[in-house]
Structures are given as structure tokens and as C-alpha cells.
Scaffold this active site. Sequence first.
Site, PDB file in Angstrom:
ATOM      1  N   ASP A  37      41.968  33.289 132.965  1.00  0.00           N
ATOM      2  CA  ASP A  37      42.517  32.058 132.409  1.00  0.00           C
ATOM      3  C   ASP A  37      41.568  30.944 132.861  1.00  0.00           C
ATOM      4  O   ASP A  37      41.581  30.556 134.039  1.00  0.00           O
ATOM      5  CB  ASP A  37      43.930  31.871 132.972  1.00  0.00           C
ATOM      6  CG  ASP A  37      44.511  30.501 132.647  1.00  0.00           C
ATOM      7  OD1 ASP A  37      43.788  29.654 132.082  1.00  0.00           O
ATOM      8  OD2 ASP A  37      45.686  30.278 132.982  1.00  0.00           O
ATOM      9  N   VAL A  38      40.749  30.445 131.941  1.00  0.00           N
ATOM     10  CA  VAL A  38      39.679  29.519 132.355  1.00  0.00           C
ATOM     11  C   VAL A  38      40.206  28.160 132.824  1.00  0.00           C
ATOM     12  O   VAL A  38      39.420  27.324 133.270  1.00  0.00           O
ATOM     13  CB  VAL A  38      38.597  29.322 131.257  1.00  0.00           C
ATOM     14  CG1 VAL A  38      37.897  30.622 130.948  1.00  0.00           C
ATOM     15  CG2 VAL A  38      39.172  28.656 130.015  1.00  0.00           C
ATOM     16  N   ASN A  59      33.958  29.240 124.731  1.00  0.00           N
ATOM     17  CA  ASN A  59      34.648  29.171 123.445  1.00  0.00           C
ATOM     18  C   ASN A  59      36.150  28.942 123.562  1.00  0.00           C
ATOM     19  O   ASN A  59      36.741  28.301 122.696  1.00  0.00           O
ATOM     20  CB  ASN A  59      34.396  30.478 122.675  1.00  0.00           C
ATOM     21  CG  ASN A  59      35.364  30.654 121.535  1.00  0.00           C
ATOM     22  OD1 ASN A  59      35.209  30.062 120.471  1.00  0.00           O
ATOM     23  ND2 ASN A  59      36.411  31.442 121.752  1.00  0.00           N
ATOM     24  N   TYR A  81      43.078  16.597 122.578  1.00  0.00           N
ATOM     25  CA  TYR A  81      42.011  17.468 122.047  1.00  0.00           C
ATOM     26  C   TYR A  81      40.713  16.669 121.896  1.00  0.00           C
ATOM     27  O   TYR A  81      39.638  17.119 122.305  1.00  0.00           O
ATOM     28  CB  TYR A  81      42.479  18.024 120.700  1.00  0.00           C
ATOM     29  CG  TYR A  81      41.589  19.082 120.072  1.00  0.00           C
ATOM     30  CD1 TYR A  81      41.514  20.362 120.604  1.00  0.00           C
ATOM     31  CD2 TYR A  81      40.861  18.809 118.912  1.00  0.00           C
ATOM     32  CE1 TYR A  81      40.733  21.344 120.007  1.00  0.00           C
ATOM     33  CE2 TYR A  81      40.080  19.785 118.306  1.00  0.00           C
ATOM     34  CZ  TYR A  81      40.024  21.049 118.856  1.00  0.00           C
ATOM     35  OH  TYR A  81      39.239  22.014 118.251  1.00  0.00           O
ATOM     36  N   LYS A 130      37.121  17.270 123.781  1.00  0.00           N
ATOM     37  CA  LYS A 130      35.892  17.576 123.037  1.00  0.00           C
ATOM     38  C   LYS A 130      34.843  16.477 123.230  1.00  0.00           C
ATOM     39  O   LYS A 130      33.642  16.762 123.274  1.00  0.00           O
ATOM     40  CB  LYS A 130      36.204  17.803 121.551  1.00  0.00           C
ATOM     41  CG  LYS A 130      37.111  19.009 121.287  1.00  0.00           C
ATOM     42  CD  LYS A 130      36.503  20.316 121.772  1.00  0.00           C
ATOM     43  CE  LYS A 130      37.381  21.519 121.439  1.00  0.00           C
ATOM     44  NZ  LYS A 130      36.796  22.790 121.904  1.00  0.00           N
TER      45      LYS A 130
END
Length: 258
Positions: free
Chosen positions: A66-67, A93, A159, A163
Site C-alpha cells: 500500500d504505497v 502509477n 486530486y 497531481k
Amino acid sequence: MSDGKLAGKVALVTGSSSGIGQGIAIRMAKDGADVVVNYSGHIEGAQETQSQIQALGRKAIIVHADVSKVADCQAVVQAGWDQLGKVDILVNNAGVEKGSEFVDVTEADYDLVLDINLKGPFFTTQAFVKHLLDAKLPGRVLNISSVHEDMVFPHFASYCASKGGIRMLMRDLAVELGPKNITVNNIAPGAIITPINKSLLDDKAKLDPLLANIPLGRMGTVDDVAALACFLASDDAAYVTGSTYFVDGGLIRNYHEQ
Ligand code: BGC
């Protein structure tokens, strides 16, 4: 050893149990790489990725991580070194998005999105780079960002923040790691047919206006993204670092507020 353009390389693709990550993992194997397949929720998807890679004659190991947890970021890189001998290519990713009115965003949702989309790549890259520096090897980092590293996405503020963060992380690391022969680039997909988009794909009222904004007039495929990833990971891209490459059918040049 395969004679593809990634022959002799080992790639680690986070979130390669579905969607874009799965497509990149399989396409990198087609190009000759052995692959660390990572998942956090769906082992069946990871097993599907692994069996497709093995059918191509390449090695694939499955590693749960789980990153959003730094220890897991370190463990998934370590597993590649332990079981496949090294990791040359890191594809950050794994990602999530949570839509809501800005005023309704909860701390839990904010943390989920930022931890998976930004903290995860940060610390997975750190672990990847430490190994490369110890072994005095070159490397490739690819972040699967989004058109929304640059383009607004109302109702997806967390989000966009994640990003936008990964855009600057890429630029910064390209400069810091360039002298170590480690390249760092972002791929910014637009609207791609994957599970993250399921609610959009099922909602014609939302889908049609989006398609009208895409100059090429269609959603992208996972393979549209994977092709660019393989190029950026290959020796052909040895002099390419510090930039974002859009795979979006032209969407970013043609956005209109709904
Ligand atoms: C998001 C999708 C969205 C697309 C285009 C992607 O980054 O994950 O939900 O449809 O950008 O806006």
C-alpha cells in the site's frame, strides 16, 4: 534474454493489478522487461497481470504494498532487488480520485488521495534511488500523472493538488538526479478507458460533453499510454528528462468549463 527494447531491464509498476498500470506492466514485458507487479486491493488482477507476463516468457513477481505507507514503498522496491536482482525502471502509477464539492472534502478523503498519489511516489522513488546509488546504476522514473497536473478539474480539488504536486516533484528530481543518470518524467493521461473512470463511462450525460472536448473524438486506451511509457523507459529516451508528456487526444488544449 529477449531482444526487445527493454531487454535485460526490471520494471516495478505500482498499481499494476488493473487499468493503466496493468497495461504498462504487460507492454513492458512484451518489450523484454521482467516486472514487479504491485497491488494493494485486488490480488486477482495482479495474478492476471502476472500470468500474461509469464505467457510472454518474462518473469513477474507479485508484491502486495500500500504505497500510502512509507514502509510498504520501501518493501516493494526491496522485493524487486531480492527476487529479480535489481530494479531499473520505476513506474509510479497507483492512484485514486475522490470527487465532491470542495466544502465537503473530508480529512480522510484528502489524506487518502494525497497519500496514494503524492506521498507514495515520493517515498517509492526515494527507495528506488537509494538502491541505484548504492549499486551505481542508472535508472528511469515515470510518474503516471494526469492532464489535471495542469488543467482544472472542479470537484476534484484533492486530486488536482496531488497531481500538481507530482508535476513539481518530477521537475525537481530531474534536476537533482540528472547527474546520477536517473531520468524523471511524467506521463499525463487524459480520459482513458479504465476502472477509475467507471462512473463516467456509465453516465452518457457526463461522457458526451467530455468526448466533445477531445479533439481526437474518443477516449484513450491503456495501450495508448503504455506505448509512451515503454518509449520513455527505453534507451531511445536516454536524453529525455524533466518533462510531462500528455496522452490525451488533445484534451488539454481544448478544455471548456461545463
Ligand atoms: C481522471 C479521469 C478524468 C480524466 C479527464 C483523469 O486524470 O482520472 O477521471 O476523466 O482525467 O478529465
